[in-house]
Design a protein around this motif. Sequence first.
Motif: not given
Length: 389
Positions: A180-189, A201-207
């Motif tokens: 199971y994973n979570v993809v998180s797309i971070f934005l600094f608007p 954007p910065r993309v991080e994936i959690y396992s």
Amino acid sequence: MSSSDGDGGPKLPHDVAVEILKRLLKRLPARSLLQFRCVCRSWRSTIDDPRFVALHSNHSALDPSNRYLVCLDFGDDLDPVQNTCSLFSNGSLTLPFQSQIEIPFVTPHPNCYAVVGSCDGLICVSEISSNGYGQMMYVWNLFTRKHRAVRLPGPKQQNLSMEGARVVQGFYFDAKSNDYNVVSIFLFPDLHPFCLRNGKPRVEIYSLGTDSWRTLECEVPAIRLGKRAVFLNGNLHWYATNRKRLGFGSIASFDVTGEVFDEMVLPEEMLDDLDIDSTHLEFSVAVLNDLLAVFISVGKEAAHSDLNSVCSVWVMRDYGVPESWTKLYTFEVSGQALAFDGFPWNGELLIDINFEKRVSWNPITGQFSNLPLLANSELVPVVESLFSL
């Protein structure tokens, strides 16, 4: 050949007995199985076995009686966060809820929460703080009453701050990695706070399996903020912006196995439903009968200065083929249809009217029903699961 017990009667081989036990136990609700873990060590070992957990989950997904809608009221800037959720059966949201369950991780203001998604009985919830970026997210199995707290990743450089950052997330199961994973797309608007158009954007994936984050280097479409991802055919889906057509125009997708983003361009016929002179526009992505679906609501002024919404539902009958988009329904709602909760298993459409009440629309009868739900609550479909956290 089977052996005999002390009374001389036949005795099944151990592996056969265990297999029969699994076939019987997989049909039971999670609540009963958690109690049966106390019967003896062999039963505990069988029920805790990841292979049995997967067997039970697969059976639950096929059994309508094991499907539920969870109503979570996380409050807003004025109302306090509730620490309980309501569990509705698969039948109807107009019926009284079956039970209330305590949410173990909620804390008072200034924080509030948003549902990232649900998968195989697990619910992922992200914290939202007053500055827009929360510090924590939670993966929760409400049937086992267990949860895992996960700290969101901080800045990669010490001189940077996450204050004011916005995040788009998606929760999914990757069959290839069995995780199971979570993809998180971070934005600094800076210029446009509602969509991902400013910088990379910065993309991080959690396992969940390794309990760790990793950075993904990739290109990301202009995903709109504020909407939950939809999972179908191994892809997460969000709606994306297009300045040429009133800010709407495509669906962003994320291939969870290949870990690449893509875009599906929407047909001109669908975009023609958008009216530049309307009082409001609502555009959402959902799944209907295992088909990718789009919901469009266009606000119109009615008689006596009342506001109505003309709504349409489109489906992609052949996934990935733009020419297969088909308009399925068109109907009118009294009031402004400002949010859309998708289609639960009973096939009805759940709509938020004026941010004041929730209604369901039956596509067969065309009838609306008022729902006993708070306007700011979130609805999450789940199936019974024993997955351990």
